[in-house]
Design a protein around this motif. Structure first.
Motif, short mmCIF file in Angstrom:
data_model
loop_
_atom_site.label_atom_id
_atom_site.label_comp_id
_atom_site.label_asym_id
_atom_site.label_seq_id
_atom_site.Cartn_x
_atom_site.Cartn_y
_atom_site.Cartn_z
N ARG A 1 45.81 41.63 44.57
CA ARG A 1 46.35 41.36 43.24
C ARG A 1 45.73 40.08 42.64
N TYR A 2 45.27 39.17 43.49
CA TYR A 2 44.81 37.88 43.03
C TYR A 2 43.30 37.81 42.80
N LEU A 3 42.62 38.92 42.96
CA LEU A 3 41.19 38.94 42.69
C LEU A 3 40.90 38.69 41.21
N LYS A 4 39.79 38.03 40.93
CA LYS A 4 39.35 37.89 39.55
C LYS A 4 39.18 39.26 38.90
N ALA A 5 38.61 40.19 39.66
CA ALA A 5 38.38 41.53 39.12
C ALA A 5 39.69 42.21 38.76
N THR A 6 40.69 42.08 39.62
CA THR A 6 42.00 42.67 39.35
C THR A 6 42.61 42.05 38.10
N GLN A 7 42.53 40.74 38.01
CA GLN A 7 43.12 40.07 36.85
C GLN A 7 42.33 40.33 35.56
N LYS A 8 41.03 40.59 35.69
CA LYS A 8 40.24 41.01 34.53
C LYS A 8 40.74 42.36 34.02
N MET A 9 41.07 43.25 34.94
CA MET A 9 41.63 44.55 34.56
C MET A 9 42.95 44.36 33.82
N PRO B 1 36.39 45.92 46.65
CA PRO B 1 37.15 44.68 46.46
C PRO B 1 37.20 43.77 47.66
N TYR B 2 36.96 44.29 48.86
CA TYR B 2 37.07 43.46 50.05
C TYR B 2 35.85 42.56 50.28
N VAL B 3 34.73 42.90 49.69
CA VAL B 3 33.49 42.15 49.98
C VAL B 3 32.96 41.49 48.71
N GLN B 4 32.35 42.27 47.83
CA GLN B 4 31.83 41.76 46.56
C GLN B 4 32.31 42.67 45.45
N PRO B 5 33.46 42.37 44.88
CA PRO B 5 34.05 43.26 43.88
C PRO B 5 33.17 43.45 42.66
N VAL B 6 33.13 44.68 42.18
CA VAL B 6 32.44 45.01 40.94
C VAL B 6 33.42 45.81 40.08
N LEU B 7 33.49 45.46 38.81
CA LEU B 7 34.37 46.17 37.89
C LEU B 7 33.54 46.90 36.85
N TYR B 8 33.75 48.21 36.73
CA TYR B 8 33.08 49.03 35.73
C TYR B 8 34.10 49.38 34.65
N VAL B 9 33.75 49.10 33.40
CA VAL B 9 34.67 49.32 32.29
C VAL B 9 34.03 50.21 31.24
N ASP C 1 31.88 54.00 23.35
CA ASP C 1 30.69 53.72 24.16
C ASP C 1 30.79 54.50 25.46
N ASP C 2 29.87 55.44 25.64
CA ASP C 2 29.88 56.25 26.86
C ASP C 2 29.34 55.51 28.07
N HIS C 3 28.73 54.36 27.85
CA HIS C 3 28.17 53.60 28.96
C HIS C 3 29.19 52.61 29.51
N GLU C 4 29.08 52.36 30.78
CA GLU C 4 30.02 51.45 31.44
C GLU C 4 29.51 50.01 31.36
N GLN C 5 30.41 49.11 31.05
CA GLN C 5 30.10 47.68 31.13
C GLN C 5 30.39 47.22 32.55
N VAL C 6 29.48 46.44 33.11
CA VAL C 6 29.60 46.05 34.52
C VAL C 6 29.92 44.56 34.61
N PHE C 7 30.97 44.24 35.37
CA PHE C 7 31.35 42.86 35.65
C PHE C 7 31.18 42.62 37.16
N ASN C 8 30.34 41.68 37.52
CA ASN C 8 30.13 41.33 38.92
C ASN C 8 30.91 40.07 39.27
N PHE C 9 31.48 40.03 40.47
CA PHE C 9 32.24 38.89 40.96
C PHE C 9 31.73 38.53 42.36
#
Length: 487
Positions: free
Chosen positions: A222-230, A370-378, A383-391
């Motif tokens: 729950r405390y991941l940057k990626a989770t909180q970005k979501m 999420p356990y190693v190097q989380p990546v968030l695809y939005v 826009d049919d393309h995914e925006q990628v957020f790397n953490f």
């Protein structure tokens, strides 16, 4: 007589899951994760920019000692080669020279003494120089000096020894009996007792809440940057979650702990391991209608259930206690949204493969690895393309200073400079609503609900297996009778 923190359990699954009331609408505070809206997506969250890696922060200031008692001297508390668990490491970074571990409680006193010696031989010796080892909490309470009175307990003993009202498995209740209102950090899952004891966890939750204790449970995802970005995307766009889709594929080859493969010891992989993703699903989807949970499993004795690189001898485990290889579940949230979770024990090697998708109108948020190097695809509307957020530095086990441990300590210390960052996002006892807003205070036992969901999934999969076997038996009997008649 002192109560020992040890017991043996036998697991059964005959009882149907308890019926559930609907979600309760709550006002959030810093101590828990209650609702701030009727929809489940409006939960307390943290601005992801406030989540600072541990190695880029300084420890909490002050000169007074911060007394802590560790319950459990195993891997979760002191780390091991098999995984990145190590709560002691996080306390050392957070509290620095203020940390004083006044007691280490574990029936295995030799193991406890060995891990303490390693600490005393290191640069953190000041935290452990005067630590005393006790077999039981009773022993500590009877021998404690006023100077050693703890400000907090960290409960990292095996989950079969906590979360109930049963003697020897009621550590939370015992702690609050001796030290009313003392803060507690509890590892997940909160228990792995028999399914008939689920209601006891809610009674424990109520007791903790009424004691006023600051309690946090170790659901670190729950405390991941990626989770909180979501969360940020959901809140900023006023979205209502429509579906959650979670998958957890573990690398079974390196799991050498026999108890993990034995449902009578660990309660099975959904309750012991999949609990993180069931909890993360609830974090976005809200409360689950437990009566709606359905599940199917692939079992060890089915043709597709063969595993070729197991690290343990499964023949030493009773057949009825062997774990499923695959469990797939679906359910309805109280909001009307749909959730699903699939756990598989199929991968070899070291790395796990885990994902969570959250769907809303026009949006798909996909959290990967999420356990190693989380990546968030939005994916967003238009826009049919995914925006990628790397953490790249968003490691929930190490680098997150806003890991549950850190937030919990900030709240114990009543640090007000940054109240928006210091929140407990996964409570045990739940959040009390404000009497000025609601007629009476209500409970939202967060970790208890996750525990309830994992048991419901296990029970549903076992029921479907029993039905399948019964149908096969009837079918086989019919064929046998037909053959006999033809002869």
């Amino acid at each position: 007589m002192a109560r020992r923190l040890s017991s043996t359990l036998e697991m059964t699954s005959a009882k149907q899951p308890p019926s559930r009331r609907g979600s309760e609408r709550l006002v959030p505070d810093r101590r828990g994760s209650g609702y701030s809206s009727g929809f489940s997506s409006r939960r307390p969250s943290i601005d992801p920019s406030r989540l600072v890696p541990m190695d880029k922060t300084t420890h909490v200031g002050g000169t007074d000692h911060f007394n802590v008692v560790f319950v459990g001297a195993g891997n979760i508390m002191f780390g091991c080669d098999e995984g990145p668990w190590n709560h002691s490491f996080r306390f050392e970074h957070k509290l620095g020279l203020r940390l004083k571990v006044v007691a280490l409680i574990d029936p295995a006193t030799e193991r406890a003494a060995a891990v303490l010696q390693k600490k005393c031989d290191s640069f953190v010796v000041s935290a452990y120089r005067d630590t005393r080892v006790y077999k039981t909490l009773d022993d500590f309470a009877k021998n404690m000096t006023p100077k050693e009175r703890p400000r907090a307990f960290v409960i990292g003993s095996p989950p079969m020894f906590r979360g109930t009202l049963q003697p020897g498995r009621d550590i939370e209740m015992q702690i609050q009996k001796y030290f009313p209102g003392v803060a507690m950090f509890i590892e997940k899952p909160i228990a792995t007792g028999d399914n008939s004891e689920i209601e006891e966890t809610f009674k424990v939750a109520k007791f903790i809440s009424e004691s006023g204790a600051i309690a946090s449970v170790g659901y670190m995802l729950r405390y991941l940057k990626a989770t909180q970005k979501m969360k940020q995307i959901i809140e900023e766009n006023n979205l209502v979650v429509m579906a959650t889709i979670a998958r957890y594929a573990c690398a079974y080859e390196l799991i050498a702990k026999p108890d993990w493969w034995d449902k009578s010891k660990s309660a099975g992989p959904i309750i012991e391991q999949g609990t993180h993703f069931c909890d993360l699903s609830r974090y976005f989807g809200g409360e689950v209608d437990i009566s709606s949970v359905t599940a199917h499993s692939l079992e060890w004795d089915e043709n597709a259930g063969l595993l070729s690189k197991m690290a343990i001898d499964e023949s030493k485990i009773a057949p009825e206690n062997r774990i499923p290889r695959v469990t797939s579940a679906t359910w309805k949230y109280d909001s009307g949204a749909v959730g699903s979770f699939t756990h598989v024990a199929t991968l070899q090697g070291r790395n796990y493969s885990c994902e969570l998708e959250v769907h809303a109108d026009g949006y798909c948020l996909k959290l990967v690895n999420p356990y190693v190097q989380p990546v968030l695809y939005v994916r967003k509307p238009g826009d049919d393309h995914e925006q990628v957020f790397n953490f790249p530095d968003d490691d929930p086990f190490f680098s997150e200073a806003r890991f549950p441990v850190s937030n919990w300590i900030d709240i114990i210390e009543d640090i007000e400079e940054d109240p928006d960052a210091a929140q407990i996002l996964s409570s045990y006892e739940g959040t009390r609503s404000s009497p000025s807003v609601f007629m009476s205070p209500m409970e939202f036992p967060d970790a208890c609900r996750t525990y309830e969901l994992t048991w419901a999934i296990r029970e549903a999969s076992e029921r479907s297996r029993a039905q399948r076997l019964a149908t096969a038996k009837v079918f086989a009997a019919g064929i046998k009778e037909t053959i006999a008649e033809e002869e």
